[in-house]
Design an enzyme around this catalytic site. Structure first.
Site, mmCIF file in Angstrom:
data_model
loop_
_atom_site.group_PDB
_atom_site.id
_atom_site.type_symbol
_atom_site.label_atom_id
_atom_site.label_comp_id
_atom_site.label_asym_id
_atom_site.label_seq_id
_atom_site.Cartn_x
_atom_site.Cartn_y
_atom_site.Cartn_z
ATOM 1 C CG ASN A 79 -2.295 0.705 0.790
ATOM 2 O OD1 ASN A 79 -2.368 1.912 0.956
ATOM 3 N ND2 ASN A 79 -3.281 -0.012 0.293
ATOM 4 N NE ARG A 80 -3.093 5.430 -1.327
ATOM 5 C CZ ARG A 80 -4.024 4.508 -1.633
ATOM 6 N NH1 ARG A 80 -4.235 3.477 -0.823
ATOM 7 N NH2 ARG A 80 -4.723 4.622 -2.734
ATOM 8 C CG HIS A 184 -3.750 -5.273 -4.574
ATOM 9 N ND1 HIS A 184 -4.949 -5.343 -5.242
ATOM 10 C CD2 HIS A 184 -3.626 -3.986 -4.141
ATOM 11 C CE1 HIS A 184 -5.518 -4.157 -5.227
ATOM 12 N NE2 HIS A 184 -4.744 -3.305 -4.568
ATOM 13 C CD GLU A 300 -5.670 -4.690 -1.289
ATOM 14 O OE1 GLU A 300 -4.637 -4.084 -0.919
ATOM 15 O OE2 GLU A 300 -6.574 -4.152 -1.956
#
Length: 340
Positions: A79-80, A184, A300
């Site tokens: 992710n981020r 994912h 996820e």
């Protein structure tokens, strides 16, 4: 199960849409992996029941454009990362900002890199194995922003029990290495050719919801599940319809008196469950279905919370981990189908 064990067992290198591929089948399941694009398993079928379990790309062009929305992409880190920057063990890391509209780095780099097939074949009647390896060193194109030598191995074992995935990451560098990993995983909805999305319900071992900012980054605040979100833990939640883009901590479900870590996608019209059992090392979930009407859902599993190195909470909460030099981390996941 015994009948499934008598079905064809093989593993071979082949091609898909002009891309080198590995096709393997055993126990009534069949899988296709693309080693050159993240070692992504883009197809998984239950051939006995005629089920297509994963979201499979229609062509190589669309797959390469967004490999993270098909099959089982490996996200490292997941992710981020806020502004693409974080500090760990006294070292500052600057990842490229590839989510420009939110000024974040997103999804890491392993899901797009070429992996090497290091083992392939039928282990025995009814069991096929494929191992792929990625070795990072000072010549890696991301070494300037992630200056660590490491080795990542993925071992896929296919049998009548479904697909078992074992991943290991070894820090071969001389300094502590930040380690956050996720998948994912994109499941087809419906996965049965005669069903519709309305026939499906999803259970996930979620606990609290991470409050997210407009940049889809955790604020550090954890919220109790709403009455609607509690459906993930009791009667099941529709995986399609409303858009889903939420982040959660983990609490195992109780399935028939046993602790269960994972997600279950049920076709209520056919009495079938697609079971995604994940290891306890995955302490967080991201749930996503794009616009809610694209025919797939992504439960996820992640080892650390989104933006973990920058979340000012204890490591035991965020899942932030440093691998010591020479240390190996390993975890497993399983995907299989069962009748209710």
């Amino acid at each position: 199960m015994e009948q499934r064990n008598s079905l064809e067992t093989k593993a071979e290198q082949t091609s898909w849409q002009g891309e080198p591929a590995v096709h393997f089948c055993a126990g009534g399941y069949e899988a296709l992996m693309i080693p050159g694009v993240g070692a992504n398993v883009i197809e998984l079928k239950d051939t006995v029941r005629g089920l297509n379990l994963l979201r499979t790309p229609k062509d190589a062009e669309s797959f390469k454009a967004r490999p993270q929305v098909y099959g089982i992409p490996v996200l490292f880190p997941p992710n981020r990362i806020e502004d693409g920057t974080f500090e760990a063990a006294g070292k500052v890391y600057h990842f490229p900002v590839n989510e420009v509209n939110r000024n974040n780095h997103i999804h890491g780099f392993l899901h797009t890199r070429p992996w090497k097939v290091t083992k392939i074949g039928a282990v025995s009647k009814g069991i096929a194995e494929v191992e792929v390896t990625y070795k990072a060193d000072s010549t890696s194109d991301f070494y300037n922003y992630f200056p660590h030598e490491f080795e990542c191995k993925l071992l896929y074992r296919l049998s009548s029990a479904g697909l078992k995935q074992t991943i290991s990451i070894t820090n071969n560098s001389s300094s502590p290495m930040p380690m956050g990993l996720g998948y994912h995983t994109a499941f087809s909805v419906p996965f049965h050719p005669e069903s519709t999305g309305e026939d499906y319900r999803m259970w996930v071992s979620v606990n609290e919801r991470w409050e997210l900012s407009e940049r889809i980054l955790p604020t550090g605040k954890r919220l109790p599940l709403t009455e609607k979100e509690m459906s993930y833990r009791n009667q099941g939640m529709p995986p399609l319809g409303d858009p889903i883009d939420k982040h959660y901590t983990v609490l195992p479900l109780n399935i028939n008196g046993k602790e269960f870590h994972g997600a279950i996608l049920e076709d209520t019209s056919k009495g079938l469950r697609l079971v995604y059992e994940v290891g306890k090392g995955f302490k967080h979930w991201m749930l996503w279905n794009m616009d809610g009407n694209s025919g797939f859902v992504c439960p996820e599993p992640q080892t650390w919370v989104v933006n973990a190195p920058n979340v000012k909470l204890p490591d035991e909460i965020t899942g932030m981990k440093l691998l010591a030099p020479g240390e190996t981390w390993e975890e497993t996941c399983k995907i299989f189908v069962q009748e209710i």
